[in-house]
Design a protein around this motif. Sequence first.
Motif, mmCIF file in Angstrom:
data_model
loop_
_atom_site.group_PDB
_atom_site.id
_atom_site.type_symbol
_atom_site.label_atom_id
_atom_site.label_comp_id
_atom_site.label_asym_id
_atom_site.label_seq_id
_atom_site.Cartn_x
_atom_site.Cartn_y
_atom_site.Cartn_z
ATOM 1 N N PHE A 21 0.831 -1.204 0.000
ATOM 2 C CA PHE A 21 0.000 0.000 0.000
ATOM 3 C C PHE A 21 0.864 1.252 0.000
ATOM 4 O O PHE A 21 1.651 1.489 0.914
ATOM 5 N N ARG A 22 0.713 2.045 -1.038
ATOM 6 C CA ARG A 22 1.440 3.309 -1.168
ATOM 7 C C ARG A 22 0.423 4.447 -1.149
ATOM 8 O O ARG A 22 -0.095 4.856 -2.176
ATOM 9 N N GLY A 23 0.111 4.907 0.020
ATOM 10 C CA GLY A 23 -0.878 5.976 0.127
ATOM 11 C C GLY A 23 -1.233 6.262 1.563
ATOM 12 O O GLY A 23 -0.580 5.802 2.504
ATOM 13 N N GLN A 24 -2.318 7.028 1.735
ATOM 14 C CA GLN A 24 -2.791 7.409 3.062
ATOM 15 C C GLN A 24 -4.058 6.636 3.396
ATOM 16 O O GLN A 24 -5.007 6.620 2.616
ATOM 17 N N LYS A 25 -4.049 6.001 4.542
ATOM 18 C CA LYS A 25 -5.195 5.202 4.971
ATOM 19 C C LYS A 25 -6.366 6.120 5.304
ATOM 20 O O LYS A 25 -6.261 6.988 6.171
ATOM 21 N N LYS A 26 -7.504 5.933 4.617
ATOM 22 C CA LYS A 26 -8.656 6.814 4.798
ATOM 23 C C LYS A 26 -9.877 6.101 5.369
ATOM 24 O O LYS A 26 -10.913 6.725 5.588
ATOM 25 N N ILE A 27 -9.787 4.803 5.575
ATOM 26 C CA ILE A 27 -10.899 4.030 6.127
ATOM 27 C C ILE A 27 -10.315 2.888 6.956
ATOM 28 O O ILE A 27 -9.266 2.332 6.601
ATOM 29 N N GLU A 28 -10.955 2.552 8.075
ATOM 30 C CA GLU A 28 -10.410 1.531 8.964
ATOM 31 C C GLU A 28 -10.636 0.117 8.425
ATOM 32 O O GLU A 28 -9.715 -0.681 8.327
ATOM 33 N N THR A 29 -11.866 -0.182 8.073
ATOM 34 C CA THR A 29 -12.223 -1.532 7.638
ATOM 35 C C THR A 29 -12.550 -1.530 6.156
ATOM 36 O O THR A 29 -13.347 -0.708 5.680
ATOM 37 N N GLY A 69 -11.388 1.024 0.393
ATOM 38 C CA GLY A 69 -10.224 0.809 1.246
ATOM 39 C C GLY A 69 -9.188 -0.037 0.538
ATOM 40 O O GLY A 69 -9.512 -1.115 0.026
ATOM 41 N N LEU A 70 -7.951 0.433 0.520
ATOM 42 C CA LEU A 70 -6.914 -0.223 -0.281
ATOM 43 C C LEU A 70 -5.741 -0.735 0.542
ATOM 44 O O LEU A 70 -4.782 -1.251 -0.015
ATOM 45 N N GLU A 144 -10.699 4.765 -2.243
ATOM 46 C CA GLU A 144 -9.913 4.903 -1.016
ATOM 47 C C GLU A 144 -10.797 4.914 0.225
ATOM 48 O O GLU A 144 -10.367 4.548 1.319
ATOM 49 N N LYS A 145 -12.048 5.365 0.066
ATOM 50 C CA LYS A 145 -12.983 5.396 1.186
ATOM 51 C C LYS A 145 -14.401 5.241 0.648
ATOM 52 O O LYS A 145 -14.645 5.381 -0.554
ATOM 53 N N LYS A 146 -15.309 4.960 1.540
ATOM 54 C CA LYS A 146 -16.697 4.771 1.126
ATOM 55 C C LYS A 146 -17.313 6.108 0.728
ATOM 56 O O LYS A 146 -17.124 7.114 1.408
ATOM 57 N N GLY A 147 -18.023 6.093 -0.385
ATOM 58 C CA GLY A 147 -18.676 7.304 -0.857
ATOM 59 C C GLY A 147 -19.940 6.973 -1.625
ATOM 60 O O GLY A 147 -20.202 5.809 -1.954
ATOM 61 N N ASP A 148 -20.725 8.001 -1.900
ATOM 62 C CA ASP A 148 -21.994 7.790 -2.589
ATOM 63 C C ASP A 148 -21.987 8.358 -4.004
ATOM 64 O O ASP A 148 -23.034 8.547 -4.610
ATOM 65 N N VAL A 149 -20.794 8.626 -4.534
ATOM 66 C CA VAL A 149 -20.725 9.244 -5.848
ATOM 67 C C VAL A 149 -21.300 8.347 -6.938
ATOM 68 O O VAL A 149 -21.841 8.829 -7.940
#
Length: 354
Positions: A21-29, A69-70, A144-149
């Motif tokens: 993983f090369r990035g910033q963690k934006k979601i726990e699960t 989540g990645l 990266e995170k949950k969204g409704d887009v």
Amino acid sequence: MGRFLEKNRSDIGRPPDEIYFRGQKKIETVLIRLIDYDKVKFEERTLESVSDINTYREQNSVTWLNIDGLHNIALMEELASVFNFDPLIIADVMNTSARPKVHEYENAIAVSIKMLQQNEQTGKITVENLSLIMTKTALISFQEKKGDVFEPIRERIKNKKKRIRNSGTDFLAFALLDIVIDNYIFIISILGDKIEGLEENFLRNPQKSVIDDINRLKQELNFLRKNINPAKEMILALSKMDSEFIKKSIHVHYKELVDNINQAVDTSNSYREILTDQLNIYHTTISSKLNDVMKLLTVFSVIFIPLTFIVGVYGTNFDVLPELHYQYSYYIMWALMIVVAIGMLIYFKRKKWL
């Protein structure tokens, strides 16, 4: 970390195909959501494990697997094993700072693009890396995170919209990318309203705060262009791709994506030029006002220089001065000063300096 480029020291020297993983963690699960559909059936559920998808792979339907989540390396390795993906595909997915690109592999097409959204409360533009892996029967999207887009796409599938329910993963990929590009245009339009409103305000009442507003808008616009311009290259390459994963009948829709992304790029370039023009107009307006002030001060200075000369001569400390003891000397001096001042004003007026 900078908004325009992100690179951690720990990433340096790692193999490009390492599942890391090369990035910033934006979601726990990590959340795995699945939608499976065809012309008749529809099923939506949350999966506990990637291996649960094996049941759907044997069916003649479209399977949309969305992973929020990645950072879960074990899950990503399992995904690569289940679908027999090249490790480089998953490695690119887990690199959130990668440039938008498209590449065709033996059993899939991998697409990455930046997804932009504007916070309704703060107005700040946020960026999220979106990756799509398209096979003949499955489309895997990574956020990266949950969204409704993408909720409008889910609703279209639920409501049995014929076009999307009768098509395959290539059309589903188009629909997701279309949402992303529509967001580009929407955010640019909001920024454009601010830019156009700023122009109206500073033309009426230019203030020093205008420079701060222009610089802030230029920074936001540059951030937009930094993500949209590479996306244009990716969309153009995707529209020209001759692949077994994209039907010829769907190519017309990908060309539509090219038109939309071109509109976003052209509009952002236009607003960039407007901001530059606004800055020039502001400096010109301020310079013009300063010139008016300097002109007024210069006129007063030029008028008072000869008057000061007259007063200086009249007030010299000499005993023998022809006009010194004349009864009307004082009045003559004032009359001369008034005539000189009026004469200079008339001269300036005829020269159109006033």
